[in-house]
Scaffold this active site. Sequence first.
Site, PDB file in Angstrom:
ATOM      1  N   ARG A 154     -11.079  14.638   7.188  1.00  0.00           N
ATOM      2  CA  ARG A 154     -12.014  15.554   6.509  1.00  0.00           C
ATOM      3  C   ARG A 154     -13.427  15.025   6.690  1.00  0.00           C
ATOM      4  O   ARG A 154     -13.619  13.947   7.226  1.00  0.00           O
ATOM      5  CB  ARG A 154     -11.698  15.545   5.010  1.00  0.00           C
ATOM      6  CG  ARG A 154     -11.730  14.116   4.475  1.00  0.00           C
ATOM      7  CD  ARG A 154     -11.636  14.016   2.986  1.00  0.00           C
ATOM      8  NE  ARG A 154     -11.069  12.757   2.557  1.00  0.00           N
ATOM      9  CZ  ARG A 154     -11.693  11.598   2.481  1.00  0.00           C
ATOM     10  NH1 ARG A 154     -12.965  11.516   2.819  1.00  0.00           N
ATOM     11  NH2 ARG A 154     -11.077  10.505   2.078  1.00  0.00           N
ATOM     12  N   ILE A 183      -6.300  -9.154   4.519  1.00  0.00           N
ATOM     13  CA  ILE A 183      -7.345  -9.785   5.331  1.00  0.00           C
ATOM     14  C   ILE A 183      -8.385 -10.409   4.399  1.00  0.00           C
ATOM     15  O   ILE A 183      -8.852  -9.767   3.451  1.00  0.00           O
ATOM     16  CB  ILE A 183      -8.046  -8.737   6.243  1.00  0.00           C
ATOM     17  CG1 ILE A 183      -7.028  -7.926   7.043  1.00  0.00           C
ATOM     18  CG2 ILE A 183      -9.094  -9.398   7.138  1.00  0.00           C
ATOM     19  CD1 ILE A 183      -6.452  -8.596   8.236  1.00  0.00           C
ATOM     20  N   LYS A 198       0.827  -1.217   0.000  1.00  0.00           N
ATOM     21  CA  LYS A 198       0.000   0.000   0.000  1.00  0.00           C
ATOM     22  C   LYS A 198       0.856   1.260   0.000  1.00  0.00           C
ATOM     23  O   LYS A 198       1.881   1.318   0.684  1.00  0.00           O
ATOM     24  CB  LYS A 198      -0.905   0.020   1.249  1.00  0.00           C
ATOM     25  CG  LYS A 198      -1.886  -1.127   1.296  1.00  0.00           C
ATOM     26  CD  LYS A 198      -2.633  -1.165   2.615  1.00  0.00           C
ATOM     27  CE  LYS A 198      -3.784  -0.189   2.659  1.00  0.00           C
ATOM     28  NZ  LYS A 198      -4.640  -0.432   3.856  1.00  0.00           N
ATOM     29  N   GLU A 201     -10.837   4.484   9.920  1.00  0.00           N
ATOM     30  CA  GLU A 201     -11.281   3.328   9.140  1.00  0.00           C
ATOM     31  C   GLU A 201     -10.663   2.045   9.692  1.00  0.00           C
ATOM     32  O   GLU A 201      -9.457   1.998   9.958  1.00  0.00           O
ATOM     33  CB  GLU A 201     -10.892   3.494   7.668  1.00  0.00           C
ATOM     34  CG  GLU A 201     -11.549   4.693   7.013  1.00  0.00           C
ATOM     35  CD  GLU A 201     -11.380   4.731   5.494  1.00  0.00           C
ATOM     36  OE1 GLU A 201     -12.228   5.338   4.835  1.00  0.00           O
ATOM     37  OE2 GLU A 201     -10.402   4.152   4.967  1.00  0.00           O
TER      38      GLU A 201
END
Length: 450
Positions: A294, A205, A160, A277
């Site tokens: 945000r 995952i 990522k 998240e």
Amino acid sequence: MKPFSRILIANRGEIALRIIRACRELGIETVAVYSEADRHASYLALADETVCIGPAPSLQSYLDIPKIISAAEITDVEAIHPGYGFLSENAQFAEICHSCHIQFIGPTVENIRQLGDKAAARELAMKLGVPCVPGSKDIVRDEDEALKIAREVGYPVLVKAVAGGGGRGMRVARNDASLISGFHQARAEAQASFKNPDVYIEKYIDKPRHVEIQILADSYGAIIHLGERDCSLQRRHQKLVEEAPSPAVDDELRRRMGDSAIALARGAEYRGAGTIEFLLDQDNNYYFIEMNTRIQVEHPVTEMVTGIDLLKEQILVAAGSPLRFLQEDIEIRGSSIECRINAENPADGFKPSPGTITKYIPPGGFGVRIDSHVHAGYTIPSHYDSLIGKLIVHRETREEAILTMKRALDEFVIEGIHTTIPFQREIFRHYHFVQGNIDTGFLEEYFLDG
Ligand code: ADP
């Protein structure tokens, strides 16, 4: 209380309209900026003042910091609301606002810097004891380090981008060979999209849910959470349908996830509205993946189930007001679901479908809310993302919310362009969706193109 007299909205489309609406109710004047492509947008008529900031391409308008700051200076605003996307998570922009004595409606510059770097946010979460996906501690610099970590956590893994967003700069690897190619592809994509090639590695995952916690924090250290949103229904890591509460989260899990979210916000000395998240695995273990600093596209489902206007609260805390709610005031009532209506053709790989809307009949009735700036005769420019509005329902139970969403989607007429509505009608007829039995792989698994 009137927090600011006048603010500038550095955004466009439905979120610009959403901010104008909140400001009008708060008695705040608004300055809307627009690019030449948005010259005819009807929401501009609701702003107190408008300023053209340049040609259609975002780099020359909505992402052009000097133009936005100049517009703010000439219109004499006290604050800028960045909405989502564009400059909303740009620390340099927030810093420039401050140096010009304009309040940035969002968190502090340090918050954006630290939490916008996904590897740094992960490090902070680990330090604070917030559960994280197993993986690298920090940036992964070369192939050897990548291989070492992948073998430690076990395949499959996900490479990522630290600066990632919108699902870009991400590659799944199931063995050494795909890790090496994925490592280089993710770096190249991250460099191209974010001008930063750095990546890190997480365990991939299996069939998780995406569950995120909304928080609000004021400048005096008060932080509350407003429950979760389940955003598992994604196409290519992009959310398409969101709901609150999550069918997979009970009161106890909500409390634990809420506590983790608040711990992270407290550890970061966060201020404003934010979203933490998490991925929720099939055994209901949750793992932090990132924090968004945000207001988010899907904020309305939280507003519907809590009865709290997040935009107003965000503006009030940015102006220095203390939070008006305690954690025990927050109650989750009923079930709310949102469909993102995108101008895309689901029958053609979700290809963007800009153009003129020739007919527009939005749904209405009990439990239906539409957040959209479009109407018949409106031309969707090709320069920006394809979100043209959000259809939100709120009912007593999830079953009723699904029935209301189905009939609202059936009522919705948009002609002249393609939209995601026909695809969403199918989703709401799918047995597993109706059962609440979904994960982030649901669309790929049950719908051909995903
Ligand atoms: P972005 O910032 O690009 O949106 P995120 O880190 O928020 O990236 O992840 C987006 C989506 O990618 C998640 O909602 C989930 O579907 C998937 N994802 C991210 N990390 C993992 C992981 N470790 N395992 C499985 N899926 C993941």
